[in-house]
Design a protein around this motif. Sequence first.
Motif, PDB file in Angstrom:
ATOM      1  N   LEU A   2      -3.450-123.999 -14.008  1.00 29.87           N
ATOM      2  CA  LEU A   2      -2.465-122.924 -14.043  1.00 29.87           C
ATOM      3  C   LEU A   2      -2.987-121.718 -13.267  1.00 29.87           C
ATOM      4  O   LEU A   2      -4.007-121.131 -13.620  1.00 29.87           O
ATOM      5  CB  LEU A   2      -2.190-122.539 -15.500  1.00 29.87           C
ATOM      6  CG  LEU A   2      -1.173-121.429 -15.733  1.00 29.87           C
ATOM      7  CD1 LEU A   2       0.203-121.856 -15.268  1.00 29.87           C
ATOM      8  CD2 LEU A   2      -1.138-121.051 -17.214  1.00 29.87           C
ATOM      9  N   THR A   3      -2.285-121.338 -12.191  1.00 29.83           N
ATOM     10  CA  THR A   3      -2.681-120.161 -11.419  1.00 29.83           C
ATOM     11  C   THR A   3      -1.559-119.145 -11.283  1.00 29.83           C
ATOM     12  O   THR A   3      -1.823-117.982 -10.995  1.00 29.83           O
ATOM     13  CB  THR A   3      -3.129-120.574 -10.004  1.00 29.83           C
ATOM     14  OG1 THR A   3      -2.046-121.206  -9.321  1.00 29.83           O
ATOM     15  CG2 THR A   3      -4.318-121.532 -10.069  1.00 29.83           C
ATOM     16  N   VAL A   5       2.452-117.748 -12.809  1.00 27.55           N
ATOM     17  CA  VAL A   5       3.496-117.758 -13.834  1.00 27.55           C
ATOM     18  C   VAL A   5       4.627-116.857 -13.363  1.00 27.55           C
ATOM     19  O   VAL A   5       4.393-115.719 -12.933  1.00 27.55           O
ATOM     20  CB  VAL A   5       2.970-117.249 -15.195  1.00 27.55           C
ATOM     21  CG1 VAL A   5       4.093-117.217 -16.232  1.00 27.55           C
ATOM     22  CG2 VAL A   5       1.816-118.115 -15.684  1.00 27.55           C
ATOM     23  N   LEU A  37      -4.071-114.551 -13.595  1.00 26.44           N
ATOM     24  CA  LEU A  37      -2.941-115.329 -13.105  1.00 26.44           C
ATOM     25  C   LEU A  37      -2.051-114.483 -12.206  1.00 26.44           C
ATOM     26  O   LEU A  37      -1.942-113.264 -12.379  1.00 26.44           O
ATOM     27  CB  LEU A  37      -2.114-115.856 -14.284  1.00 26.44           C
ATOM     28  CG  LEU A  37      -2.850-116.761 -15.270  1.00 26.44           C
ATOM     29  CD1 LEU A  37      -1.935-117.125 -16.443  1.00 26.44           C
ATOM     30  CD2 LEU A  37      -3.353-118.024 -14.581  1.00 26.44           C
ATOM     31  N   ASP A  71       3.535-122.326 -10.827  1.00 26.45           N
ATOM     32  CA  ASP A  71       3.011-123.430 -11.634  1.00 26.45           C
ATOM     33  C   ASP A  71       3.760-123.527 -12.960  1.00 26.45           C
ATOM     34  O   ASP A  71       3.983-124.614 -13.475  1.00 26.45           O
ATOM     35  CB  ASP A  71       1.518-123.224 -11.917  1.00 26.45           C
ATOM     36  CG  ASP A  71       0.677-123.282 -10.665  1.00 26.45           C
ATOM     37  OD1 ASP A  71       1.056-124.017  -9.732  1.00 26.45           O
ATOM     38  OD2 ASP A  71      -0.360-122.585 -10.603  1.00 26.45           O
ATOM     39  N   LEU A  72       4.114-122.369 -13.517  1.00 31.48           N
ATOM     40  CA  LEU A  72       4.815-122.313 -14.797  1.00 31.48           C
ATOM     41  C   LEU A  72       5.937-121.296 -14.712  1.00 31.48           C
ATOM     42  O   LEU A  72       5.721-120.159 -14.280  1.00 31.48           O
ATOM     43  CB  LEU A  72       3.847-121.912 -15.919  1.00 31.48           C
ATOM     44  CG  LEU A  72       4.458-121.701 -17.304  1.00 31.48           C
ATOM     45  CD1 LEU A  72       4.906-123.035 -17.903  1.00 31.48           C
ATOM     46  CD2 LEU A  72       3.464-121.011 -18.250  1.00 31.48           C
ATOM     47  N   THR A  97       7.131-126.762 -14.094  1.00 25.59           N
ATOM     48  CA  THR A  97       6.819-126.816 -15.523  1.00 25.59           C
ATOM     49  C   THR A  97       7.486-125.624 -16.194  1.00 25.59           C
ATOM     50  O   THR A  97       7.431-124.507 -15.677  1.00 25.59           O
ATOM     51  CB  THR A  97       5.300-126.774 -15.771  1.00 25.59           C
ATOM     52  OG1 THR A  97       4.679-127.879 -15.103  1.00 25.59           O
ATOM     53  CG2 THR A  97       4.991-126.871 -17.261  1.00 25.59           C
ATOM     54  N   ASP A 149       6.127-131.544 -19.025  1.00 27.62           N
ATOM     55  CA  ASP A 149       6.478-130.431 -18.143  1.00 27.62           C
ATOM     56  C   ASP A 149       7.533-129.516 -18.748  1.00 27.62           C
ATOM     57  O   ASP A 149       8.026-128.610 -18.070  1.00 27.62           O
ATOM     58  CB  ASP A 149       6.936-130.943 -16.773  1.00 27.62           C
ATOM     59  CG  ASP A 149       8.150-131.851 -16.855  1.00 27.62           C
ATOM     60  OD1 ASP A 149       8.568-132.202 -17.986  1.00 27.62           O
ATOM     61  OD2 ASP A 149       8.687-132.226 -15.795  1.00 27.62           O
ATOM     62  N   VAL A 166      -0.212-123.544 -24.161  1.00 29.19           N
ATOM     63  CA  VAL A 166      -0.181-123.806 -22.723  1.00 29.19           C
ATOM     64  C   VAL A 166      -1.495-123.365 -22.079  1.00 29.19           C
ATOM     65  O   VAL A 166      -2.067-124.081 -21.244  1.00 29.19           O
ATOM     66  CB  VAL A 166       1.011-123.090 -22.068  1.00 29.19           C
ATOM     67  CG1 VAL A 166       0.930-123.180 -20.546  1.00 29.19           C
ATOM     68  CG2 VAL A 166       2.325-123.695 -22.554  1.00 29.19           C
ATOM     69  N   GLU A 170      -4.031-125.917 -20.187  1.00 30.80           N
ATOM     70  CA  GLU A 170      -4.256-125.793 -18.754  1.00 30.80           C
ATOM     71  C   GLU A 170      -5.598-125.163 -18.391  1.00 30.80           C
ATOM     72  O   GLU A 170      -6.167-125.489 -17.347  1.00 30.80           O
ATOM     73  CB  GLU A 170      -3.126-124.969 -18.121  1.00 30.80           C
ATOM     74  CG  GLU A 170      -1.740-125.572 -18.304  1.00 30.80           C
ATOM     75  CD  GLU A 170      -1.593-126.911 -17.607  1.00 30.80           C
ATOM     76  OE1 GLU A 170      -2.185-127.071 -16.511  1.00 30.80           O
ATOM     77  OE2 GLU A 170      -0.910-127.795 -18.149  1.00 30.80           O
TER      78      GLU A 170
END
Length: 319
Positions: A2-3, A5, A37, A71-72, A97, A149, A166, A170
């Motif tokens: 996870l990088t 959001v 992030l 990523d999210l 995701t 996902d 999460v 991750e």
Amino acid sequence: MLTSVAVPVIDGVTPFEFGVLFEVFAVDRSDEGVPRLDFKLCGERPGEPVRMGLGAFLVPDHDLDALHTADLVAVPAYATHDGYPPALVDAIRRARTLLSVCSGSFLLGVAGRLDGRRCTTHWRYADELAERFPAARVDPDVLFVDDGDVITGAGTAAGIDACLHVVRRELGAAVATTIARRMVVAPQRDGGQRQFIRPTSVRADSLQPTLAWMLDRLDTEHTVASLAEHARMSERTFARRFAAETGTTPHRWLTAQRVLRARQLLEETRLSVEDVARLCGFGTAALLRHHFNAVVGLPPKDYRRSFAHDHAAVEPPEA
């Protein structure tokens, strides 16, 4: 890994649920070793204020295209359960995701992302969600559901649990624990715990000394009788109060904490799986593997191979 959001906001976004997403994913805690992030606030018209209510506004600085590459995509609750902008629905349909908090799950439903999936929402809206999206498998009782996902969280504090889950999934248990400590919340609540707990006259923190005592002694065998004795209650009263305050049983709570501790040891140490099992209270590697795989979805050695902080710190092959 996870990088990035992205959070989509529209008029009627609810302050608390947005605040949960911001607190977990946007606050810079790099001074404590938490990866920073790339957090994007997204709207149909960047730079145009979005009303939260009570005179409060958010100003998105990215358009909805940012949702396609994140990523999210983390969806807060909105005042509406319908009438979402078509461009937003399309972006949610194509997101990699998804995480929803509280009634944010309705946007996922409109986009078709709940079809055939187990999911949840705030217990007040569970019947409505199930009725509107009959292809979804709505579980009204749990705190959150991880369906790969698509992760859906229930209302208010359960949204914190879903977000930390999460992060743990991750970025690892140590990162999630650091964030939880800064937020002054419990680092682990089992997603399968009951979301709605009947109110009682008992103080919410009345079992905290016993819970802390259990956490300090995860390698010790605990029974309802021994725990009740520590809490100075009858077994019946202790079992009832434990369920009322935690939403689960002592056995399930202990198992969840032991798995969490095992994750930390597997990430941070070179201890063998047998030693991890012993220190966490599982006793044998076989029992650890059984519970670890049921909760995490991976055997302990595979988890270590993927999440060990130092990839050299992998258990040596057996002779």
